[in-house]
Scaffold this motif. Structure first.
Motif, mmCIF file in Angstrom:
data_model
loop_
_atom_site.group_PDB
_atom_site.id
_atom_site.type_symbol
_atom_site.label_atom_id
_atom_site.label_comp_id
_atom_site.label_asym_id
_atom_site.label_seq_id
_atom_site.Cartn_x
_atom_site.Cartn_y
_atom_site.Cartn_z
ATOM 1 N N ASP A 158 39.690 23.007 44.550
ATOM 2 C CA ASP A 158 38.816 25.061 44.024
ATOM 3 C C ASP A 158 40.136 25.314 44.783
ATOM 4 O OD1 ASP A 158 38.078 26.839 44.146
ATOM 5 O OD2 ASP A 158 36.224 26.573 44.207
ATOM 6 N N GLN B 223 40.514 28.180 44.752
ATOM 7 C CA GLN B 223 40.568 29.746 45.751
ATOM 8 C C GLN B 223 39.761 29.474 46.841
ATOM 9 O OE1 GLN B 223 37.528 31.921 42.900
ATOM 10 N NE2 GLN B 223 38.216 33.985 44.156
ATOM 11 N N CYS B 224 39.026 28.251 47.123
ATOM 12 C CA CYS B 224 37.725 27.716 47.963
ATOM 13 C C CYS B 224 39.426 27.526 49.128
ATOM 14 C CB CYS B 224 36.355 27.569 48.021
ATOM 15 S SG CYS B 224 35.838 28.261 47.572
ATOM 16 N N SER C 250 27.709 25.391 44.281
ATOM 17 C CA SER C 250 29.121 26.757 45.123
ATOM 18 C C SER C 250 29.207 27.106 43.739
ATOM 19 C CB SER C 250 29.999 25.184 45.361
ATOM 20 O OG SER C 250 29.366 24.117 46.400
ATOM 21 N N GLN D 164 27.322 28.060 41.893
ATOM 22 C CA GLN D 164 26.623 29.642 41.377
ATOM 23 C C GLN D 164 27.142 31.187 42.082
ATOM 24 O OE1 GLN D 164 22.949 29.258 41.354
ATOM 25 N NE2 GLN D 164 23.036 26.846 41.160
ATOM 26 N N TYR D 165 28.772 31.061 43.264
ATOM 27 C CA TYR D 165 28.485 32.171 43.995
ATOM 28 C C TYR D 165 30.083 32.185 44.501
ATOM 29 C CZ TYR D 165 24.103 30.876 45.658
ATOM 30 O OH TYR D 165 22.827 30.841 45.987
ATOM 31 N N ASP D 166 30.449 33.245 44.657
ATOM 32 C CA ASP D 166 32.345 34.112 44.523
ATOM 33 C C ASP D 166 32.894 33.386 45.484
ATOM 34 O OD1 ASP D 166 34.257 35.058 44.349
ATOM 35 O OD2 ASP D 166 33.567 37.181 44.516
ATOM 36 N N ALA D 167 33.734 32.576 45.661
ATOM 37 C CA ALA D 167 34.460 32.046 46.264
ATOM 38 C C ALA D 167 34.139 31.569 47.670
ATOM 39 C CB ALA D 167 35.263 33.106 46.945
ATOM 40 N N TYR E 276 31.736 28.084 48.253
ATOM 41 C CA TYR E 276 32.438 25.695 49.013
ATOM 42 C C TYR E 276 30.956 25.588 49.621
ATOM 43 C CZ TYR E 276 35.351 24.229 52.262
ATOM 44 O OH TYR E 276 35.824 24.213 53.925
ATOM 45 N N TRP F 24 39.440 41.617 46.263
ATOM 46 C CA TRP F 24 38.997 40.676 46.623
ATOM 47 C C TRP F 24 37.836 41.096 47.608
ATOM 48 C CZ3 TRP F 24 36.262 37.821 50.066
ATOM 49 C CH2 TRP F 24 34.944 37.216 49.793
ATOM 50 N N PRO F 25 36.597 41.591 47.478
ATOM 51 C CA PRO F 25 35.665 41.425 46.825
ATOM 52 C C PRO F 25 35.553 42.536 45.472
ATOM 53 C CG PRO F 25 34.785 42.580 49.263
ATOM 54 C CD PRO F 25 35.772 42.412 49.075
#
Length: 653
Positions: A20, A22-23, A87, A89-92, A94, A145-146
């Motif tokens: 991922d 982003q993470c 994970s 289901q959420y933004d950035a 894990y 972000w955010p």
């Protein structure tokens, strides 16, 4: 009491178990790299080690709902695929089977640090955790972000909290040391001193450090030492820092070390390069806005962000009022009440000015070059000056036992040879013989030892009739011994030596009972302020910007006849002037029958926090106007005085 360091090896267990991008930056190596660097520098063993504990579910429930706590607790039993689906289901975010345990350790470490500081078990500290609102942050007009509207400067809180949320949005990348210092001097510190907190919480995000791929800012590790040192002047030094962001491991580790060194009371290293805040939008030449067309309505640059925050907060804070007339063209922290105690919380998420050279008539200069988009930042490029063998030395004629000097502060007995002292004293009858000549010999030696790096700082009590002459000799000795730039802050009825060259090697700032005047770029006089707010406006809005812009090799602070400063004011002035010269400060004070002031100054130069100034009293509009007019005269040459972008500038959209 000392500086606490909290850490638990279990916090390195959580890591990303699938791909991922982003993470991917959230790795346990962020913690291990910082801790390893602290150990290598010998900083860990200087700290008070406290074992992190898990926060209880009752403590978590002070902030989070039972349902949310239960959801995270349930991840301990999930397999990789279920963790990945949750994970998503959420933004950035894990999840890992160890997330709940790590999160409880992180929260518990922060709570344990606060408890240790408030109970006196530690004076300040840092919690190394993987995870509070003055918040400065990369914003880019809500394109980063955010993407929250509530992150802009005009989001100032509501109801009883109106004015207690302070957002400083950076609207371009590439902000550097001067930009972060300017935000502190012109926004955060004026509000924080007026608020007078009993505790400072720092959510220490190093996304703003040079080389970080997320923040893409240019603050060097040394800058974090300066910012931490400035915060230690608040709340009696009760500062709790909790690690937050920072994703370039080398830059993160070095920045954490600099922060801990400051918490331990070590002088902040000199800042590299020149210090000029970003004035025009796109001036840094980096980021999404570089090379794009001007937009006629949006604000721009670091100074425009600072100006916007000051305007939004002025209705709520006396320290920012009556300042609309400052200068030509004027057209991460939440400050919150905590029960009967007060605290300041900073969220630090995602600067550079010319120093005058001899003979320079202007302070214009070129900023440091920017690093590439993903810079190969090398720690080896840092200049880490070793700490002097002696932190602070004092030259006194009274018995040492009356001073209660802290460990590490020694009495200076060594002196220059008699013939040398007599030669330097010859132009001054007041230094010709007796005690004044004896003290002068020790002062000559102390100036040399400070500039040679053998002593960090010093204090000298001087017989009153010899003070002006000793000051003159101290200036000349410093320049003779190799100081390229020497700052003298003279408080009281003291005249600038008449034959001192106005060549850019000395900057003379004088507080006395006269009108504010800029007699030259390097000779400034300002009236002695009566109110606490006036004193803070002078120090934060004039003295420190000039000092950081000048970047002296040595600072002389002189408390002369009728200086009028209370002991806490003198202590704060000396404390804050430790930064610009890397701690090289020599204080000259009039000899007193009971040298309490000399003892206080010795302690703050040794790294202790200054005493509180007491209740805040606002400066008069007349004084603020006079100070603003003086700033307006000087800011053409001294860029750190600026608090707004150029009139008529347009922004990049």
């Amino acid at each position: 009491m000392g500086t606490a360091l909290l850490y638990h090896e279990d916090m390195t267990a959580a890591r990303l178990l699938w791909d991922d991008p982003q993470c991917a930056i959230e790795t346990p190596e962020r913690l291990t790299a910082a801790l390893e660097r602290l150990r290598r520098r010998g900083l860990e063993r200087r700290c008070l080690r406290l074992a992190a504990r898990e926060a209880s579910e009752a403590e978590l429930g002070l902030v989070h709902s039972p349902e949310y706590v239960a959801l995270v607790r349930g991840t301990e039993a999930l397999d990789v695929e279920a963790l990945r689906e949750l994970s998503a289901q959420y933004d950035a975010v894990y999840f890992h089977p160890s997330t709940y345990h790590c999160a409880r350790l992180a929260a518990g470490a922060a709570l344990q640090l606060v408890d240790a500081v408030l109970t006196g078990a530690a004076h300040n500290g840092l919690a190394l955790v993987s995870v509070l609102y003055f918040s400065w942050h990369r914003y880019e007009y809500r394109h980063f972000w955010p993407f929250l509207r509530e992150s802009d400067a005009d989001a100032v809180g509501r109801g009883r909290g109106l004015g207690f949320t302070v957002n400083l949005p950076w609207n371009q990348v590439g902000m550097g040391n001067a930009d972060y210092l300017a935000a502190f001097l012109h926004v955060l510190l004026p509000l924080a001193f007026e608020f007078d907190p009993e505790l400072v919480l720092v959510s220490a995000g190093f996304d703003s450090a040079i080389g970080d791929p997320e923040g893409q800012m240019q603050a060097t590790p040394e800058c974090f030492a300066h910012l931490t040192q400035l915060l230690l002047a608040l709340a009696g030094g009760r500062v709790c820092a909790v690690l937050e962001g920072g994703y370039h491991l080398e830059s993160l580790a070095e920045s954490v070390c600099m922060t801990v060194q400051a918490l331990l009371g070590d002088p902040a290293p000199p800042l590299p390069g020149t210090l000029v805040p970003c004035r025009r939008y796109g001036e840094r030449g980096e980021g999404r806005w570089a090379g794009r067309r001007p937009h006629p309505t949006l604000p721009r640059s670091a100074l425009e962000s600072i100006q916007s925050v000051r305007a939004a907060q002025a209705p709520h804070w006396a320290s920012l009022q009556h300042q609309g007339q400052w200068g030509p063209g004027r057209g991460p922290t939440h400050i919150c009440a905590m029960g009967r105690e007060r605290g300041v919380t900073l969220t630090c998420l995602p600067a550079m000015a010319p120093a005058p050279s001899p003979g320079a008539s202007s302070l214009e200069g070129r900023p440091l070059p920017l690093l590439p988009r993903e810079p190969a930042y090398k720690v080896a490029a840092l200049s880490c000056r070793p700490s002097p063998p002696i932190c602070t030395a004092v030259v006194l004629t009274t018995p040492e036992a009356t001073l209660c000097l802290p460990p590490g502060v020694v009495r200076q007995e060594e002196a220059a040879p008699q013939e040398e002292a007599e030669a330097w004293a010859r132009p001054h009858g007041a230094l010709a013989q007796g005690e004044a000549l004896t003290v002068l010999g020790k002062v000559l030696c102390l100036v040399d030892r400070i500039l040679d790096g053998q002593v960090g700082s010093g204090i000298t009590a001087i017989p009153a009739p010899a003070l002006a002459a000793t000051l003159d000799v101290s200036i000349r000795r410093g320049l003779f011994h190799g100081a390229q730039r020497l700052l003298c802050v003279a408080v009281g009825q003291l005249d600038r030596p008449p034959d001192l060259a106005d060549d850019g090697r000395t900057l003379w700032l004088n507080f006395r009972d006269e009108q504010a005047a800029a007699l030259s770029v390097f000779h400034v006089s300002v009236p002695l302020p009566g109110a606490t707010g006036g004193f803070l406006s002078c120090v934060l809005g004039l003295v420190l910007p000039l000092a950081y812009g000048f970047q002296p090799d040595l600072v002389l602070v002189v408390l002369g006849p009728a200086h009028g400063l209370q002991d806490p004011q003198a202590a704060l002035l000396v404390t804050l002037l430790r930064g610009p010269a890397g701690g090289r400060v020599l204080a000259l004070v009039e000899e007193e029958p009971k040298p309490q002031l000399a003892g206080i100054l010795a302690r703050v130069l040794h790294g202790e926090a200054p005493p509180s100034l007491g209740p805040f009293s606002a400066a008069s509009p007349e004084f603020t106007q006079a100070l603003g007019h003086l700033r307006g005269q000087l800011e053409v040459h001294w860029k750190m005085l600026q608090v707004a972008g150029e009139a008529g500038d347009t922004v990049l959209s």
